[in-house]
Scaffold this motif. Structure first.
Motif, PDB file in Angstrom:
ATOM      1  N   PHE A 177      -1.297 -23.849 -14.966  1.00 31.73           N
ATOM      2  CA  PHE A 177      -1.042 -22.780 -15.920  1.00 31.73           C
ATOM      3  C   PHE A 177      -0.216 -23.323 -17.072  1.00 31.73           C
ATOM      4  N   ALA A 178      -0.908 -23.761 -18.098  1.00 30.06           N
ATOM      5  CA  ALA A 178      -0.212 -24.312 -19.257  1.00 30.06           C
ATOM      6  C   ALA A 178       0.566 -23.229 -19.995  1.00 30.06           C
ATOM      7  N   GLY A 179       0.006 -22.026 -20.033  1.00 27.66           N
ATOM      8  CA  GLY A 179       0.670 -20.912 -20.701  1.00 27.66           C
ATOM      9  C   GLY A 179       1.080 -19.857 -19.711  1.00 27.66           C
ATOM     10  N   GLY A 180       1.761 -18.843 -20.208  1.00 24.51           N
ATOM     11  CA  GLY A 180       2.269 -17.813 -19.323  1.00 24.51           C
ATOM     12  C   GLY A 180       1.224 -16.811 -18.900  1.00 24.51           C
ATOM     13  N   LYS A 181       0.147 -16.653 -19.699  1.00 22.44           N
ATOM     14  CA  LYS A 181      -0.829 -15.606 -19.404  1.00 22.44           C
ATOM     15  C   LYS A 181      -1.476 -15.810 -18.039  1.00 22.44           C
ATOM     16  N   GLN A 182      -1.805 -17.061 -17.705  1.00 15.73           N
ATOM     17  CA  GLN A 182      -2.436 -17.313 -16.408  1.00 15.73           C
ATOM     18  C   GLN A 182      -1.514 -16.942 -15.260  1.00 15.73           C
ATOM     19  N   PHE A 183      -0.214 -17.230 -15.421  1.00 18.18           N
ATOM     20  CA  PHE A 183       0.742 -16.891 -14.369  1.00 18.18           C
ATOM     21  C   PHE A 183       0.854 -15.382 -14.217  1.00 18.18           C
ATOM     22  N   TYR A 184       0.892 -14.669 -15.323  1.00 15.59           N
ATOM     23  CA  TYR A 184       0.995 -13.214 -15.260  1.00 15.59           C
ATOM     24  C   TYR A 184      -0.250 -12.607 -14.623  1.00 15.59           C
ATOM     25  N   TRP A 185      -1.420 -13.189 -14.929  1.00 16.20           N
ATOM     26  CA  TRP A 185      -2.648 -12.709 -14.285  1.00 16.20           C
ATOM     27  C   TRP A 185      -2.601 -12.955 -12.775  1.00 16.20           C
ATOM     28  N   LEU A 186      -2.114 -14.136 -12.386  1.00 12.42           N
ATOM     29  CA  LEU A 186      -2.002 -14.450 -10.955  1.00 12.42           C
ATOM     30  C   LEU A 186      -1.052 -13.482 -10.264  1.00 12.42           C
ATOM     31  N   THR A 187       0.084 -13.223 -10.908  1.00 10.05           N
ATOM     32  CA  THR A 187       1.042 -12.275 -10.332  1.00 10.05           C
ATOM     33  C   THR A 187       0.424 -10.896 -10.203  1.00 10.05           C
ATOM     34  N   GLY A 188      -0.302 -10.467 -11.245  1.00  7.42           N
ATOM     35  CA  GLY A 188      -0.927  -9.151 -11.218  1.00  7.42           C
ATOM     36  C   GLY A 188      -1.991  -9.029 -10.142  1.00  7.42           C
ATOM     37  N   VAL A 189      -2.851 -10.035 -10.037  1.00  8.41           N
ATOM     38  CA  VAL A 189      -3.927 -10.006  -9.039  1.00  8.41           C
ATOM     39  C   VAL A 189      -3.340 -10.028  -7.626  1.00  8.41           C
ATOM     40  N   THR A 190      -2.337 -10.886  -7.408  1.00  3.63           N
ATOM     41  CA  THR A 190      -1.694 -10.952  -6.090  1.00  3.63           C
ATOM     42  C   THR A 190      -1.056  -9.614  -5.721  1.00  3.63           C
ATOM     43  N   THR A 191      -0.439  -8.973  -6.704  1.00  3.44           N
ATOM     44  CA  THR A 191       0.197  -7.681  -6.456  1.00  3.44           C
ATOM     45  C   THR A 191      -0.834  -6.616  -6.112  1.00  3.44           C
ATOM     46  N   VAL A 192      -1.942  -6.612  -6.832  1.00  6.05           N
ATOM     47  CA  VAL A 192      -2.995  -5.629  -6.557  1.00  6.05           C
ATOM     48  C   VAL A 192      -3.575  -5.833  -5.161  1.00  6.05           C
ATOM     49  N   ILE A 193      -3.835  -7.099  -4.791  1.00  7.57           N
ATOM     50  CA  ILE A 193      -4.369  -7.388  -3.453  1.00  7.57           C
ATOM     51  C   ILE A 193      -3.367  -6.955  -2.377  1.00  7.57           C
ATOM     52  N   SER A 194      -2.089  -7.259  -2.604  1.00  4.23           N
ATOM     53  CA  SER A 194      -1.060  -6.865  -1.635  1.00  4.23           C
ATOM     54  C   SER A 194      -0.954  -5.350  -1.533  1.00  4.23           C
ATOM     55  N   THR A 195      -1.143  -4.681  -2.663  1.00  5.00           N
ATOM     56  CA  THR A 195      -1.113  -3.217  -2.662  1.00  5.00           C
ATOM     57  C   THR A 195      -2.249  -2.661  -1.817  1.00  5.00           C
ATOM     58  N   LEU A 196      -3.430  -3.213  -1.985  1.00  5.48           N
ATOM     59  CA  LEU A 196      -4.578  -2.754  -1.200  1.00  5.48           C
ATOM     60  C   LEU A 196      -4.388  -3.056   0.282  1.00  5.48           C
ATOM     61  N   MET A 197      -3.805  -4.213   0.592  1.00 10.99           N
ATOM     62  CA  MET A 197      -3.549  -4.567   1.982  1.00 10.99           C
ATOM     63  C   MET A 197      -2.540  -3.612   2.627  1.00 10.99           C
ATOM     64  N   SER A 198      -1.652  -3.050   1.792  1.00 17.55           N
ATOM     65  CA  SER A 198      -0.657  -2.122   2.317  1.00 17.55           C
ATOM     66  C   SER A 198      -1.303  -0.886   2.924  1.00 17.55           C
ATOM     67  N   PHE A 199      -2.451  -0.489   2.375  1.00 21.25           N
ATOM     68  CA  PHE A 199      -3.133   0.686   2.902  1.00 21.25           C
ATOM     69  C   PHE A 199      -3.814   0.376   4.241  1.00 21.25           C
ATOM     70  N   ILE A 200      -4.100  -0.912   4.475  1.00 23.97           N
ATOM     71  CA  ILE A 200      -4.752  -1.301   5.726  1.00 23.97           C
ATOM     72  C   ILE A 200      -3.740  -1.432   6.858  1.00 23.97           C
ATOM     73  N   LYS A 201      -2.634  -2.122   6.581  1.00 22.47           N
ATOM     74  CA  LYS A 201      -1.607  -2.322   7.614  1.00 22.47           C
ATOM     75  C   LYS A 201      -0.231  -2.277   6.960  1.00 22.47           C
ATOM     76  N   PRO A 202       0.283  -1.086   6.643  1.00 18.83           N
ATOM     77  CA  PRO A 202       1.563  -0.997   5.940  1.00 18.83           C
ATOM     78  C   PRO A 202       2.736  -1.533   6.736  1.00 18.83           C
ATOM     79  N   ALA A 203       2.719  -1.441   8.048  1.00 19.76           N
ATOM     80  CA  ALA A 203       3.846  -1.912   8.855  1.00 19.76           C
ATOM     81  C   ALA A 203       4.035  -3.425   8.721  1.00 19.76           C
ATOM     82  N   PHE A 204       2.932  -4.166   8.624  1.00 20.40           N
ATOM     83  CA  PHE A 204       3.009  -5.620   8.487  1.00 20.40           C
ATOM     84  C   PHE A 204       3.579  -6.016   7.135  1.00 20.40           C
ATOM     85  N   ASN A 205       3.390  -5.158   6.140  1.00 22.05           N
ATOM     86  CA  ASN A 205       3.816  -5.463   4.784  1.00 22.05           C
ATOM     87  C   ASN A 205       5.325  -5.675   4.695  1.00 22.05           C
TER      88      ASN A 205
END
Length: 263
Positions: free
Chosen positions: A113-141
């Motif tokens: 990630f030469a620039g910040g945009k790629q890092f912010y996209w990675l953070t956003g995508v990871t957060t969205v995936i983690s959010t969706l996983m929370s609905f599957i198994k919130p206790a593990f989260n």
């Protein structure tokens, strides 16, 4: 099937007995101990007001999200509802994601990630995936969220190796001490519940709320200190204590020294 808003519909039920002190509040002490977050948010804004004047957006958003953590945690422990559990855990997740986006030092960006945009996209995508996983198994989260602290401790260790300010090292040590006490309380309540119930002292999760808020009270100025060093070269961060250095109990904050004169 019970409604997801119903009392005690959550997957998690903490060690404290339910409805022992109120017919409306499921876990009385776990609920009222969240007052620590309602104090934490305005305290960070007020004490670090010089930094807030320079970087208002991250301060207001992160402080607002910490306030949401307190609100949703209060709602969760008051009702033990499934929705409350999700809101409690997701508010923590999104607070961490936003804090990473604002304050993660650029020198630690992956080489891809030469620039910040790629890092912010990675953070956003990871957060969205983690959010969706929370609905599957919130206790593990909850376990995953606590593990993020180890990465924060690693980053702190790397920064302290480059810092000669003894006050900063001392503040980091106090932060770690509060965190160790907090995570010990969380684990004790989760894994040793039978013991605490046997001696009629099942209140360690309420200690977790207060202790983790204390840890954040030291962690946030530490993050601000390093952010000023990296992103605001015209200022020099200086660690101060409120109400004064001479008091036995103090709260740290970051003051900004006058801008250096440019040649």
């Amino acid at each position: 099937m019970p409604s997801i808003f119903s009392y005690q519909s959550a997957e998690v039920d903490w060690c404290e007995g339910n409805f022992e002190r109120s017919t409306l509040i499921a876990e009385y002490y776990n609920t009222i101990s969240n007052v620590s977050f309602f104090v934490l948010s305005p305290a960070l804004l007020y004490l670090n007001r010089q930094y807030r004047q320079q970087r208002a957006l991250p301060m207001y958003i992160v402080s607002g999200l910490l306030l949401c953590v307190g609100i949703f945690s209060t709602y969760f422990h008051m009702t033990l509802s499934y929705v409350g559990q999700l809101l409690d855990e997701l508010s923590i997740l999104w607070t961490l994601a936003v804090a990473y986006s604002f304050w993660y030092p650029r020198i630690y960006f992956p080489r891809l990630f030469a620039g910040g945009k790629q890092f912010y996209w990675l953070t956003g995508v990871t957060t969205v995936i983690s959010t969706l996983m929370s609905f599957i198994k919130p206790a593990f989260n909850a376990y995953v969220l606590n593990c993020i602290a180890f990465h924060l401790l690693y980053l702190t260790w790397r920064e302290l190796k480059k810092c000669n300010d003894k006050r900063v090292h001392r503040m980091a040590a106090v932060m770690v001490l509060w965190w160790v006490l907090a995570i010990s309380s969380w684990i004790s309540d989760r894994w040793l519940c039978g013991l605490w119930q046997a001696i009629n002292f099942p209140y360690f999760h309420s200690f977790w709320h207060v202790l983790i808020a204390m840890s954040l009270l030291y962690c946030c100025p530490l993050v601000i200190y390093f952010d000023v060093s990296y992103e605001m070269p015209s200022f020099k961060p200086k660690l101060e204590y409120w109400p004064s250095d001479s008091w036995p109990v103090v709260v740290p904050y970051v003051a900004l020294e006058e801008p250096h004169k440019q040649c």
